[in-house]
Enzyme design. Sequence first.
Site, mmCIF file in Angstrom:
data_model
loop_
_atom_site.group_PDB
_atom_site.id
_atom_site.type_symbol
_atom_site.label_atom_id
_atom_site.label_comp_id
_atom_site.label_asym_id
_atom_site.label_seq_id
_atom_site.Cartn_x
_atom_site.Cartn_y
_atom_site.Cartn_z
ATOM 1 N N LYS A 22 0.834 -1.206 0.000
ATOM 2 C CA LYS A 22 0.000 0.000 0.000
ATOM 3 C C LYS A 22 0.871 1.259 0.000
ATOM 4 O O LYS A 22 0.686 2.167 -0.823
ATOM 5 C CB LYS A 22 -0.908 0.015 1.230
ATOM 6 C CG LYS A 22 -1.702 1.325 1.390
ATOM 7 C CD LYS A 22 -2.507 1.338 2.670
ATOM 8 C CE LYS A 22 -1.689 1.761 3.863
ATOM 9 N NZ LYS A 22 -1.949 3.139 4.299
ATOM 10 N N ASN A 23 1.817 1.325 0.930
ATOM 11 C CA ASN A 23 2.623 2.544 1.066
ATOM 12 C C ASN A 23 3.496 2.788 -0.156
ATOM 13 O O ASN A 23 3.776 3.942 -0.501
ATOM 14 C CB ASN A 23 3.473 2.470 2.332
ATOM 15 C CG ASN A 23 2.644 2.585 3.599
ATOM 16 O OD1 ASN A 23 1.506 3.071 3.556
ATOM 17 N ND2 ASN A 23 3.183 2.136 4.718
ATOM 18 N N CYS A 32 -4.968 8.795 9.871
ATOM 19 C CA CYS A 32 -5.130 8.153 11.173
ATOM 20 C C CYS A 32 -4.715 9.083 12.308
ATOM 21 O O CYS A 32 -3.796 9.886 12.181
ATOM 22 C CB CYS A 32 -4.279 6.885 11.253
ATOM 23 S SG CYS A 32 -4.922 5.505 10.294
ATOM 24 N N ARG A 83 2.493 13.995 13.151
ATOM 25 C CA ARG A 83 2.989 13.666 11.821
ATOM 26 C C ARG A 83 3.033 14.914 10.933
ATOM 27 O O ARG A 83 2.392 14.997 9.891
ATOM 28 C CB ARG A 83 2.112 12.581 11.172
ATOM 29 C CG ARG A 83 1.956 11.348 12.006
ATOM 30 C CD ARG A 83 0.960 10.356 11.444
ATOM 31 N NE ARG A 83 1.570 9.450 10.506
ATOM 32 C CZ ARG A 83 0.910 8.503 9.848
ATOM 33 N NH1 ARG A 83 -0.369 8.346 10.044
ATOM 34 N NH2 ARG A 83 1.515 7.710 9.011
ATOM 35 N N VAL A 114 3.989 18.040 8.345
ATOM 36 C CA VAL A 114 4.504 18.040 6.975
ATOM 37 C C VAL A 114 5.639 19.039 6.811
ATOM 38 O O VAL A 114 6.074 19.296 5.695
ATOM 39 C CB VAL A 114 3.372 18.362 5.963
ATOM 40 C CG1 VAL A 114 2.271 17.325 6.046
ATOM 41 C CG2 VAL A 114 2.815 19.759 6.192
ATOM 42 N N LEU A 149 8.772 18.806 7.308
ATOM 43 C CA LEU A 149 9.972 18.269 6.661
ATOM 44 C C LEU A 149 9.806 18.237 5.151
ATOM 45 O O LEU A 149 10.768 18.450 4.408
ATOM 46 C CB LEU A 149 10.282 16.870 7.196
ATOM 47 C CG LEU A 149 10.605 16.776 8.695
ATOM 48 C CD1 LEU A 149 10.915 15.341 9.076
ATOM 49 C CD2 LEU A 149 11.779 17.683 9.059
ATOM 50 N N ASP A 178 4.707 0.092 12.090
ATOM 51 C CA ASP A 178 3.432 -0.409 11.584
ATOM 52 C C ASP A 178 3.161 -1.871 11.950
ATOM 53 O O ASP A 178 2.123 -2.423 11.593
ATOM 54 C CB ASP A 178 3.354 -0.243 10.063
ATOM 55 C CG ASP A 178 2.979 1.176 9.657
ATOM 56 O OD1 ASP A 178 2.540 1.935 10.519
ATOM 57 O OD2 ASP A 178 3.132 1.511 8.473
ATOM 58 N N ARG A 189 -8.432 0.233 4.527
ATOM 59 C CA ARG A 189 -7.424 1.137 3.979
ATOM 60 C C ARG A 189 -6.097 0.414 3.752
ATOM 61 O O ARG A 189 -5.283 0.869 2.939
ATOM 62 C CB ARG A 189 -7.196 2.328 4.915
ATOM 63 C CG ARG A 189 -8.383 3.282 5.038
ATOM 64 C CD ARG A 189 -8.049 4.469 5.929
ATOM 65 N NE ARG A 189 -6.772 5.035 5.555
ATOM 66 C CZ ARG A 189 -5.763 5.240 6.405
ATOM 67 N NH1 ARG A 189 -5.906 4.944 7.686
ATOM 68 N NH2 ARG A 189 -4.628 5.742 5.986
#
Length: 422
Positions: free
Chosen positions: A22-23, A118, A123, A125, A127, A308, A400
Amino acid sequence: MDSIIVTGNGPLSGSIPIAGAKNACLTLMPATLLSDEPLTLTNAPRLSDIRTMSELLGSLGAEVSTLQDGQVLALSSHNLTSQRADYDIVRKMRASILVLGPLLARFGNAEVSLPGGCAIGARPVDLHLKALEAMGAELELREGYVHARAPGGLKGGIVDFPLVSVGATENALMAATLAKGMTVLNNAAREPEIVDLARCLRKMGAQIDGEGTGTITIQGVERLNGATHPVVTDRIELGTYMLAPAICGGEVELLGGRIELLAAFCEKLDAAGISVEETPNGLKVARKNGRIRAVDVATEPFPGFPTDLQAQFMALMCTADGTSVLEEKIFENRFMHAPELMRMGAKIDVQGGHATVTGVERLKGAPVMATDLRASVSLILAGLAAEGETIVNRVYHLDRGYERVEEKLGNVGARIERVKGV
């Protein structure tokens, strides 16, 4: 809203095919924005996140077609109509931010909503944005959107990531392929998904060196061409299903699995008393003699233990012999599955980024609530080892990241079914 019902019923046996990552796929799809020629992705996973990315790319004017029951994605960005990624789509998935670099690199401007996803920590953004600024981008945050401009095109530069970030590395890597001159990404992420992206971009004509190491060098080119590329095996799905026979016994072969995708994870399984053997078709996993042993784990960027797989490994440790400590070093707020496992009789004490798990002889089935994608499947795994029936509610997160989970586990002997919500 759908629920998954799991009834513990002993050992598993058979084989499970592992889907494309997926990633990786969510990163490869925006690469179509870098070229006006077609990009075809094979071995694509059939997931709701993939549909969301398809919707986002479609809103920009890209053409996205699914072939062979969704396992092939045909993408084309020869006639884009917009460089604005709207909130209504972006809010559904954090990976949407990955359209920013390609749009800016090819067109010199982009407007992308700040993303959702999620609830497992901030997390940020920042960066991503600092990497693009190092390539000459002019950025402004206004009304929930990133407004990015590069009137003369992006220029090569030195990007020093203060923290290892997979998403920021991916965004910067794509943007740098069309920047003028050379770009160096220091402290770059090393995940297999990064390597897969670099290989695809190289097929498209990009000049990239060093993927899989902490320093990636990109020499910008004027244009990229089309390509056909297979999505790499999903190491998180692989690790998840490796834990199924570990937690409830039996022997299962994971088709397409490779140890190098999860070397640190496999070392922990071995320490816990789980056998992992390579086969001509993948990996065979079985519990060794006796009860699972408690093992300490700390999540790390690749090649360390994946964040994960932390929730799923916690489910295994809930029935281990002894006490284990799981340290979450990547994301805050990623122990939200712990209270739900405790509803099943698990003994877990969470203090900040550490969870101390004291194994019990047997978990008990109970109604539980999924809080995020990986928590969803950890509760299903716990249900496989529990006495009685476990009802996992709010499993929309599950779709997902895992395709046909009931079918895959059911085919190796698990008693599992989906109940459609009203």
